[in-house]
Design a protein around this motif. Sequence first.
Motif, PDB file in Angstrom:
ATOM      1  N   ARG A  10       0.848  -1.190   0.000  1.00 39.13           N
ATOM      2  CA  ARG A  10       0.000   0.000   0.000  1.00 39.13           C
ATOM      3  C   ARG A  10       0.891   1.250   0.000  1.00 39.13           C
ATOM      4  NH1 ARG A  10      -4.849  -2.138   0.744  1.00 39.13           N
ATOM      5  NH2 ARG A  10      -5.118  -3.924   2.142  1.00 39.13           N
ATOM      6  N   PRO A  11       0.682   2.185  -0.920  1.00 36.41           N
ATOM      7  CA  PRO A  11       1.487   3.413  -0.937  1.00 36.41           C
ATOM      8  C   PRO A  11       1.059   4.378   0.154  1.00 36.41           C
ATOM      9  CG  PRO A  11      -0.145   3.463  -2.691  1.00 36.41           C
ATOM     10  CD  PRO A  11      -0.255   2.110  -2.053  1.00 36.41           C
ATOM     11  N   LEU A  12       2.023   5.152   0.647  1.00 39.43           N
ATOM     12  CA  LEU A  12       1.771   6.208   1.628  1.00 39.43           C
ATOM     13  C   LEU A  12       1.758   7.551   0.910  1.00 39.43           C
ATOM     14  CD1 LEU A  12       4.273   5.050   4.427  1.00 39.43           C
ATOM     15  CD2 LEU A  12       1.894   4.340   4.096  1.00 39.43           C
ATOM     16  N   PRO A  90      17.454  10.958   5.107  1.00 38.57           N
ATOM     17  CA  PRO A  90      16.315  11.062   6.025  1.00 38.57           C
ATOM     18  C   PRO A  90      15.292   9.948   5.882  1.00 38.57           C
ATOM     19  CG  PRO A  90      16.054  12.616   4.222  1.00 38.57           C
ATOM     20  CD  PRO A  90      17.408  11.989   4.043  1.00 38.57           C
ATOM     21  N   ALA A  91      15.544   8.956   5.052  1.00 34.64           N
ATOM     22  CA  ALA A  91      14.592   7.856   4.879  1.00 34.64           C
ATOM     23  C   ALA A  91      14.558   6.991   6.131  1.00 34.64           C
ATOM     24  CB  ALA A  91      14.959   7.025   3.656  1.00 34.64           C
ATOM     25  N   PHE A  92      13.461   6.214   6.240  1.00 38.68           N
ATOM     26  CA  PHE A  92      13.231   5.408   7.442  1.00 38.68           C
ATOM     27  C   PHE A  92      12.672   4.057   7.017  1.00 38.68           C
ATOM     28  CE2 PHE A  92      10.252   3.880  10.690  1.00 38.68           C
ATOM     29  CZ  PHE A  92      11.081   3.833  11.804  1.00 38.68           C
ATOM     30  N   ALA A  93      13.031   3.011   7.767  1.00 38.69           N
ATOM     31  CA  ALA A  93      12.509   1.668   7.513  1.00 38.69           C
ATOM     32  C   ALA A  93      12.166   1.003   8.829  1.00 38.69           C
ATOM     33  CB  ALA A  93      13.520   0.822   6.739  1.00 38.69           C
ATOM     34  N   PRO A 118      15.960 -11.435   9.785  1.00 35.46           N
ATOM     35  CA  PRO A 118      15.536 -12.831   9.636  1.00 35.46           C
ATOM     36  C   PRO A 118      14.029 -12.973   9.712  1.00 35.46           C
ATOM     37  CG  PRO A 118      16.494 -12.457  11.808  1.00 35.46           C
ATOM     38  CD  PRO A 118      16.690 -11.196  11.036  1.00 35.46           C
ATOM     39  N   GLY A 119      13.515 -13.950   8.982  1.00 36.48           N
ATOM     40  CA  GLY A 119      12.080 -14.187   8.943  1.00 36.48           C
ATOM     41  C   GLY A 119      11.608 -15.096  10.059  1.00 36.48           C
ATOM     42  N   PRO A 120      10.314 -15.338  10.149  1.00 40.79           N
ATOM     43  CA  PRO A 120       9.301 -14.842   9.216  1.00 40.79           C
ATOM     44  C   PRO A 120       9.006 -13.358   9.423  1.00 40.79           C
ATOM     45  CG  PRO A 120       8.276 -16.102  10.970  1.00 40.79           C
ATOM     46  CD  PRO A 120       9.748 -16.254  11.168  1.00 40.79           C
ATOM     47  N   VAL A 121       8.880 -12.616   8.317  1.00 42.40           N
ATOM     48  CA  VAL A 121       8.592 -11.180   8.349  1.00 42.40           C
ATOM     49  C   VAL A 121       7.099 -10.974   8.117  1.00 42.40           C
ATOM     50  CG1 VAL A 121       9.010  -8.986   7.183  1.00 42.40           C
ATOM     51  CG2 VAL A 121      10.898 -10.566   7.585  1.00 42.40           C
ATOM     52  N   THR A 122       6.502 -10.124   8.943  1.00 44.53           N
ATOM     53  CA  THR A 122       5.057  -9.884   8.847  1.00 44.53           C
ATOM     54  C   THR A 122       4.715  -8.482   8.357  1.00 44.53           C
ATOM     55  OG1 THR A 122       5.005  -9.221  11.175  1.00 44.53           O
ATOM     56  CG2 THR A 122       4.583 -11.544  10.677  1.00 44.53           C
ATOM     57  N   ARG A 123       5.656  -7.527   8.474  1.00 48.00           N
ATOM     58  CA  ARG A 123       5.343  -6.163   8.050  1.00 48.00           C
ATOM     59  C   ARG A 123       6.612  -5.453   7.618  1.00 48.00           C
ATOM     60  NH1 ARG A 123       4.959  -0.947  10.231  1.00 48.00           N
ATOM     61  NH2 ARG A 123       5.882  -1.685  12.161  1.00 48.00           N
ATOM     62  N   VAL A 124       6.523  -4.670   6.545  1.00 46.84           N
ATOM     63  CA  VAL A 124       7.630  -3.861   6.046  1.00 46.84           C
ATOM     64  C   VAL A 124       7.103  -2.460   5.756  1.00 46.84           C
ATOM     65  CG1 VAL A 124       9.350  -3.541   4.226  1.00 46.84           C
ATOM     66  CG2 VAL A 124       8.815  -5.848   5.042  1.00 46.84           C
ATOM     67  N   GLU A 125       7.819  -1.452   6.237  1.00 44.78           N
ATOM     68  CA  GLU A 125       7.442  -0.069   5.951  1.00 44.78           C
ATOM     69  C   GLU A 125       8.686   0.717   5.552  1.00 44.78           C
ATOM     70  OE1 GLU A 125       5.517   3.933   8.088  1.00 44.78           O
ATOM     71  OE2 GLU A 125       5.474   1.986   9.117  1.00 44.78           O
ATOM     72  N   LEU A 126       8.642   1.399   4.403  1.00 43.31           N
ATOM     73  CA  LEU A 126       9.683   2.302   3.941  1.00 43.31           C
ATOM     74  C   LEU A 126       9.035   3.665   3.756  1.00 43.31           C
ATOM     75  CD1 LEU A 126      11.296   0.084   1.133  1.00 43.31           C
ATOM     76  CD2 LEU A 126      11.871   0.121   3.566  1.00 43.31           C
ATOM     77  N   SER A 127       9.672   4.725   4.262  1.00 47.19           N
ATOM     78  CA  SER A 127       9.013   6.027   4.195  1.00 47.19           C
ATOM     79  C   SER A 127      10.018   7.156   4.159  1.00 47.19           C
ATOM     80  CB  SER A 127       8.071   6.218   5.389  1.00 47.19           C
ATOM     81  OG  SER A 127       8.789   6.175   6.611  1.00 47.19           O
ATOM     82  N   LEU A 128       9.578   8.294   3.593  1.00 47.87           N
ATOM     83  CA  LEU A 128      10.288   9.567   3.633  1.00 47.87           C
ATOM     84  C   LEU A 128       9.680  10.419   4.744  1.00 47.87           C
ATOM     85  CD1 LEU A 128      10.477  10.225  -0.214  1.00 47.87           C
ATOM     86  CD2 LEU A 128      12.290   9.346   1.273  1.00 47.87           C
ATOM     87  N   PRO A 129      10.335  11.525   5.133  1.00 48.33           N
ATOM     88  CA  PRO A 129       9.835  12.305   6.276  1.00 48.33           C
ATOM     89  C   PRO A 129       8.414  12.836   6.104  1.00 48.33           C
ATOM     90  CG  PRO A 129      12.095  12.920   5.776  1.00 48.33           C
ATOM     91  CD  PRO A 129      11.656  12.004   4.680  1.00 48.33           C
ATOM     92  N   ASP A 130       7.957  13.130   4.877  1.00 49.56           N
ATOM     93  CA  ASP A 130       6.634  13.731   4.686  1.00 49.56           C
ATOM     94  C   ASP A 130       5.550  12.708   4.400  1.00 49.56           C
ATOM     95  OD1 ASP A 130       7.487  12.930   2.219  1.00 49.56           O
ATOM     96  OD2 ASP A 130       6.860  14.748   1.147  1.00 49.56           O
TER      97      ASP A 130
END
Length: 479
Positions: A10-12, A90-93, A118-130
């Motif tokens: 899903r895009p932010l 300034p990126a965040f993960a 390491p997995g299992p991975v349930t959620r991933v979020e990559l974002s910029l400050p805004d």
Amino acid sequence: MTDQGFGVVRPLPGNGLVAHVGGLLLVCDAAEAVVEDLLGALRETAASGGDGRSLARRVAQILAVVIGEPVACAVAGPVSGGVAVLVSGPAFAAVTGAAGEIQLAGRDALTWSDRLVPGPVTRVELSLPDAGAAHPLSRLDAGVIVAGGVWCDLTEAGAAPQAMPRMEPAAPQVQQAPRMEPVAPAPTPMPAPPERPASPEWSALPEGAPPAPYPLGPADPYPPVTAPPPMEPQPQAWHSEPIPAASPQGPMPSTGPAPAMVHHEEVRHEDIDTARASGMGGDPVDVRDQPFEYELLTPGGSQSGAESPAPAPNSGAEPEARPLVYGVDCKNDHFNDPRVPYCAVCGIALVQRTLVPYKGPRPPLGVLLLDDGLTLRLDTDYLVGRDPERAPEVADGSVRPAKVTSPDGSVSRRHLRVALDGWDVNLVDLGSVNGTQIQPPGDPNFYDIPPNEPVTIMPGTTVRIGVSRTMRYESHRNR
């Protein structure tokens, strides 16, 4: 789950660029000068069947040549056993895996930060400050759009991300071989030591056999093969000639044994026993107590790539306290690992039934010889990486920093910890994206070590850090 294997993406809301191609994710500031290069690296990695590790490596090569402020970007992609993530500027993960939520901020490093979660991975979020919050009905199955980040819920898809096929790096490499299954050597019982009331510091050795020399982990994409039988300890062979440095393209050439006796000052057993019994005189004289001097063991060694602390001048001050370990004396009173059959100083045979173990200060266990000719003395733990000075364990003084960089950007900021445990030298890969490999002595192949698990190495082992940097563990000492 989508056919790319990264769940629902899903895009932010935001003003950056977000790309989802072949199960690989990229978030970057649209105003960056290298945005086209980053998108090109994403598409090329996906087209060649690369995974998150390959994408992080390509992006690191682009960021390594940027002059000025760090580029605002973040990338992620599935690998065997987890997800590889890289963030810059300034990126965040934020990645939720088996160890809980792991957060990475590009501002925490001078260059960039990367991690293999390491997995299992349930959620991933990559974002910029805004970046804003994701709309519950929005979805990006593939393509490039204007947005401030991405949010991936893998539980909604019902499965963890599928690992993409791992690609071989472009740099020349030693051919990978199937992993060896660990075969622990049979325990060798130590005879019970005799009573020794005159030495209150002495006690029996702890029960149990020494750890297996190569406890390799299960998370590996290659099929297992039968391991060779465990190697018997051999007498140490001291080198009287300089040792060539390891080549970035492969293992170091073997050096023929050149045994030589080390001259030492004769110490009488009667004097030592008298001093111990009377509580005077301290521990027996040991040549390993003498200061260790750093030495470039190869001619013309480069002064770049790794930094090792210079030896302190002999000012007469008391030396730093060394850990106490159980050991035995040879007949020349050299303190040794009780598991070895020969003295590491003079090479004389250790007759186990006549040895009396006791606790004494541990001498340096040797050196790590890097491929540029510099050495690290093994008298404490080290943190090896691209930017180790900023790590908290270096700040609190528990480890020394060893800065190792590579032109391909394959060395992580906190890549590897060298941990000393008793008489053993252990390696712990700190979840680096490009991993750490070892080449046991006498073996032509390299093997991946599992992340966040200690692996004991033997003298003569070559260690590959990332893609192109190597070092070798030598147990000899320069006196």
